[in-house]
Each structure stands twice: as C-alpha cells, then as structure tokens.
Design an enzyme around this catalytic site. Sequence first.
Site, short mmCIF file in Angstrom:
data_model
loop_
_atom_site.label_atom_id
_atom_site.label_comp_id
_atom_site.label_asym_id
_atom_site.label_seq_id
_atom_site.Cartn_x
_atom_site.Cartn_y
_atom_site.Cartn_z
N GLU A 2 0.76 -1.29 0.02
CA GLU A 2 -0.08 -0.11 0.00
C GLU A 2 0.87 1.13 0.09
O GLU A 2 1.37 1.45 1.06
CB GLU A 2 -0.81 -0.03 1.32
CG GLU A 2 -1.78 -1.08 1.42
CD GLU A 2 -3.10 -0.92 0.21
OE1 GLU A 2 -3.04 0.18 -0.36
OE2 GLU A 2 -3.99 -1.89 0.03
N CYS A 56 -2.45 9.09 2.08
CA CYS A 56 -2.15 8.64 0.59
C CYS A 56 -3.34 9.02 -0.20
O CYS A 56 -2.89 8.85 -1.45
CB CYS A 56 -1.92 7.20 0.98
SG CYS A 56 -3.61 6.30 1.47
P1 NAD Z 1 8.05 5.16 4.82
O1 NAD Z 1 8.24 4.40 3.53
O2 NAD Z 1 9.23 6.23 5.30
O3 NAD Z 1 7.78 4.31 6.07
C1 NAD Z 1 6.96 3.39 6.14
C2 NAD Z 1 7.34 2.34 7.22
O4 NAD Z 1 8.46 1.73 6.69
C3 NAD Z 1 7.99 2.81 8.66
O5 NAD Z 1 7.42 2.12 9.54
C4 NAD Z 1 9.23 2.74 8.47
O6 NAD Z 1 10.20 2.48 9.90
C5 NAD Z 1 9.46 1.53 7.82
N1 NAD Z 1 10.66 1.38 7.02
C6 NAD Z 1 11.69 2.19 6.63
N2 NAD Z 1 12.79 1.69 5.96
C7 NAD Z 1 12.53 0.12 5.86
C8 NAD Z 1 13.23 -0.92 5.30
N3 NAD Z 1 14.38 -0.60 4.77
N4 NAD Z 1 12.73 -1.90 5.35
C9 NAD Z 1 11.37 -2.15 6.23
N5 NAD Z 1 10.92 -1.22 6.71
C10 NAD Z 1 11.28 0.24 6.46
O7 NAD Z 1 6.53 6.07 4.81
P2 NAD Z 1 5.96 6.96 5.83
O8 NAD Z 1 6.86 8.36 5.53
O9 NAD Z 1 5.99 6.56 7.15
O10 NAD Z 1 4.30 7.07 5.31
C11 NAD Z 1 4.03 7.93 4.18
C12 NAD Z 1 4.02 7.21 2.96
O11 NAD Z 1 3.03 6.19 3.06
C13 NAD Z 1 3.18 8.18 1.76
O12 NAD Z 1 4.00 7.65 0.58
C14 NAD Z 1 1.90 7.72 1.87
O13 NAD Z 1 1.22 7.78 0.55
C15 NAD Z 1 1.95 6.16 2.21
N6 NAD Z 1 0.83 5.67 2.54
C16 NAD Z 1 0.07 4.65 1.87
C17 NAD Z 1 -1.07 4.48 2.21
C18 NAD Z 1 -2.09 3.46 1.43
O14 NAD Z 1 -2.83 2.70 1.97
N7 NAD Z 1 -1.71 3.20 0.16
C19 NAD Z 1 -1.58 4.68 3.56
C20 NAD Z 1 -0.89 5.53 4.23
C21 NAD Z 1 0.23 6.08 3.84
#
Ligand code: NAD
Length: 505
Positions: free
Chosen positions: A237, A271
């Site tokens: 997602e 998102c």
């Molecule tokens: P992010 O990608 O920075 O982090 C998401 C999660 O991944 C965090 O828990 C982070 O600690 C973890 N993470 C970071 N590096 C990792 C790695 N190498 N391996 C595994 N996990 C890792 O995203 P964010 O800034 O927390 O959230 C914002 C983003 O999420 C935006 O792009 C938004 O559009 C998206 N989002 C999508 C949905 C959806 O349902 N499609 C919903 C909410 C947010």
Amino acid sequence: MATAISQERLSSYNPATGDLLGSVPIFSAAEVDAAVARARVAAETWSTRSFAARNEELDAFRHALAAAADTIADILHRENGKPELEALTEVMMSLGHLKHAVARAETAMAPKKVSAGLLANFRATISYAPLGVVGVIGPWNYPLNTPMGSIAHALAAGNAVVWKPSELTPLVALEIEKIAKQTFALPDLLQVVTGAGATGAALAKAAVDKISFTGSAATGKRVMLAASERLTPVLMELGGKDPMIVSDDADLEKAAEAAVYGGLTNAGQACISVERVYVAEAVYDKFVDEVVKQVRDLKVGGDDGDLGAMTSEAQVKIVKDHLDDAVAKGAKVLTGGPNAISGSFIQPTVLTGVTHQMKVMTEETFGPVIPIQKVKSIDEAVRLANDSRYGLGSSVFAGKSARSIAGKLRAGMTSINSVMAFAGIYGLPFGGVGESGFGRIHGDEGIREFTRVKSTAEQAFSLPINMMSFRQPKDAAKRLRGMIRQLYGDGVVSKAGDLLRKFRR
Ligand code: NAD
C-alpha cells in the site's frame, strides 16, 4: 519535532510543541525473530479455533478499544499532530474495519465448489486457510487506521500479527498492543516491535508468511527486496498522486468543498489526498473562487483547528521544495505558499497556473496544497489524470458523464461526486495500481489477502476410463484428437458427459 534515535531507545515528540512524549525500545533483528517465533506459537492455536470463538475475542478487543477511544485519540493527536476531531475519526474508522472484518471473515473464507469440467466424476473445491504470521509495517500519517486495515483482516482470517509501527508514531501502537494483551487469551497474538527502518527490514526478512507494507514507494521496493530472500509474499500500500476531475456540469460548490477537504484533511498527509485538480475551462474561474473562499475559512493549529501540525520536519521540507519549484516555474499562489510555513505548520495553499513540468503535479507532495489546472476538455483531464506513475485513488465531479469519466481513470479507486468515500465503505477493497502498489486491504478481498488458497479435487466415483492413468485403449490418441477438435475447434459439444461417452465407445 524530529524523532531522535538513541542506541537502544527511540524518542517520540509532539510535532506541534516539540515536547517529548516518551521513548520506546528499538528492537534488534534477533528480538524481531523472537517475536515472530512467539507469534507462530500463538497462530497455531488461533488458526484452529472456530470463527465464532475467534470473533468473540475480536469483539471483546473492539469493545476494549472503543472504551479507550479518548486515550487512543489523545495519543494520536499529540504524537501525529492531527486535530482531535481527525484523531477521533481515525479511531472510529479503525473500529469500523475491525467490526466489518469480523462480520465477514467466515463468509469470505467459506469453501467454494467449482465445476470439474471434463473431470465430471470429481468434486472440485477451493478453500481458504490462514497464512500463519503476518508482518505489518505501518506509516505515521494514519498510524492506527492504516495498519488496522491489515491487522483486523489478518486476525479475523485466523493469523497472528507482528506490527512494526512508524518510528514517528510508536506510542499509539504500544497502547493498542497493551489492550490486545489484556483482551486476547493468547498474549502473543498481536505484538508490536518498535524501531526505525532497520527493525522494519528485520521484520521483512523474518520467517513471516506475508508482509503487509504501507509507506512510500521507495521503501516498498526495499521491503520487497528484503522479503524476496525467503520469497515471502508482500502486499504493498504505497503513495499516491490522486487527481480530481471537475466537469462543466458539476455541482461546483460541492466539488470545491470536496477538493478542500480531500486536499487538506490531515494537513494533506493522506495517501488518498486530492493532490491535483483538473477543471473544465467553462467553470474554472468560479471553481477556483469557491475553493479559495472555503480555504480562507479554515483554522490552522490548536486542538480544535481544521489543520494540525505536519508530523515531521522532513515532510515540511518536501512540501516547501514542491512549492518553491512550482513558483519558480510560474505557478500563482492564491493562498498560503512557500512563505506561509512556520515551524511544523503550513498554511493551506491553493496554486493555479500549474503544469506537469512541476513537482507539485507529478510527485507526492503530502502536504496542505491544492494545485488547480485548467483543461480544454474532459479528454485532456483524463489524459493528465492518468499521466502519473501512481494510481491509488481519484475523484470525479460531473453530471451524466461521471461514470464514463470514472471508468477511464487508471486508479485502484474512484469516488464519484464525492471524495475519499471508497475508504469509508468497509466492503470496498482498498489499494492501487502502478507505483501505488498491489494487493488489497478492506472488504472480502482484504480478508482473503491473508489466506492461502487451496484447491482440492476429490474423485466422487470411478469411470471405466481413468484419464490419470497410463492404462488407456489403443486408439486413445485418435479419440483425443477427435475430442480436441470437437471441444476446442469447430464442433460444439455442450456437455462433457456426451464427450466422455464418445471417448469410451
Ligand atoms: P516510509 O516508507 O518512510 O515508512 C513506512 C514504514 O516503513 C515505517 O514504519 C518505516 O520505519 C519502515 N521502513 C523504513 N525503511 C524500511 C526498510 N528498509 N525496510 C522495512 N521497513 C522500513 O513511509 P512514511 O513516510 O511512514 O509514510 C508515508 C507514505 O506512506 C506516503 O507515501 C503515503 O502515501 C504512504 N501511505 C500509503 C497508504 C496506502 O494505503 N496506500 C496509506 C498511508 C500512507
């Protein structure tokens, strides 16, 4: 507002005030593996319980969460920066998903009979079994509702869950874990492992049966790579650049209201935010005036503000960069703008004169910005809307042509004469295409996403000729040739039984 990571602990701050809210452990890879091993034991028991027994505990979990709604919303408000009303809305949405997942699990996972086709002496069944342990990695923008879309459906389907919340919002996850431990007979059924990217990477590499990841496309790619070590399936997602199309026969006031809410709710950190709006030439000026009028009424900051603080400094920088880029390339600022940013608060910004040469129209801004582009025709609006590597949500405001416009949009979800509605309808699957990801949460698809599909072919009675045998009549090849022609060539044979009789003759 930044989240500092010490060697062993991670601190969480209030982005609106900078106050320290608490600190949590940083789970090492070994600790993540141990949590997954405990979850595996819990899953073995949980998966064998009846739906009724599981649902009883899940209902109790929901009741306990509802009783703690104020506490949970308060943590969301302080840790994420969103206003109280939005925090309460998030709690309500999450509980709705949980209730719906529980109500639907047994039906969604009911075995299905399918036609056995030529093997008419067989019973053919598709059944769905829980996967085992699901790893959920969540973002900070909807720190409860987004992970709950996976957690509720995974638990209802009979799995145990290990949840790695965002490093910016770990406290709300720990509150949910505390309530889970008090409610479930199996204390390891829902565990939280706190930490930053390294902890998430450890979970993606651990012995889980599926990773449900919500976050940015860039991190999603890293998670897929880590999960590929064990060929662990992934649900992605990811981000979006959701378009809104406003036709010349739309209700302009309603369309403006939706653009303002869709673009600015959660300070634009959703998102499925409205990230760009395409408006028919004939109604463009009126629509822009209406949007500006409504935006000027909004309050930023305070417990009762319409827009809260941005959750992270990093996100403020991205928004500022997109606004600077747009202004440098000729966009006109009608409200807010790059100079209306103060600490973690960004004044809602309306831009016109935007083009697809600007980041604000092509990259995920994730801030309180509504860029509006004038279009000569709906075909142009559809072409521009689809000119994106993302494809999550979308919305259309139009009269009779609304459904036809919606059908042309390359997106996982579309709201017609509304905005974001698909996310609030629990039976609708949620997810995207392209760099917005794949797989679905919510709805029956969201339950089956956390199951393994099993196909069973059961021989109900024997036929004189067994097609799964080397013991065939001498002229079998000749008969097969005839069958192929009749079944798949010009001849039409309506019933498999007729054909079998012919084969045996
Ligand atoms: P992010 O990608 O920075 O982090 C998401 C999660 O991944 C965090 O828990 C982070 O600690 C973890 N993470 C970071 N590096 C990792 C790695 N190498 N391996 C595994 N996990 C890792 O995203 P964010 O800034 O927390 O959230 C914002 C983003 O999420 C935006 O792009 C938004 O559009 C998206 N989002 C999508 C949905 C959806 O349902 N499609 C919903 C909410 C947010």
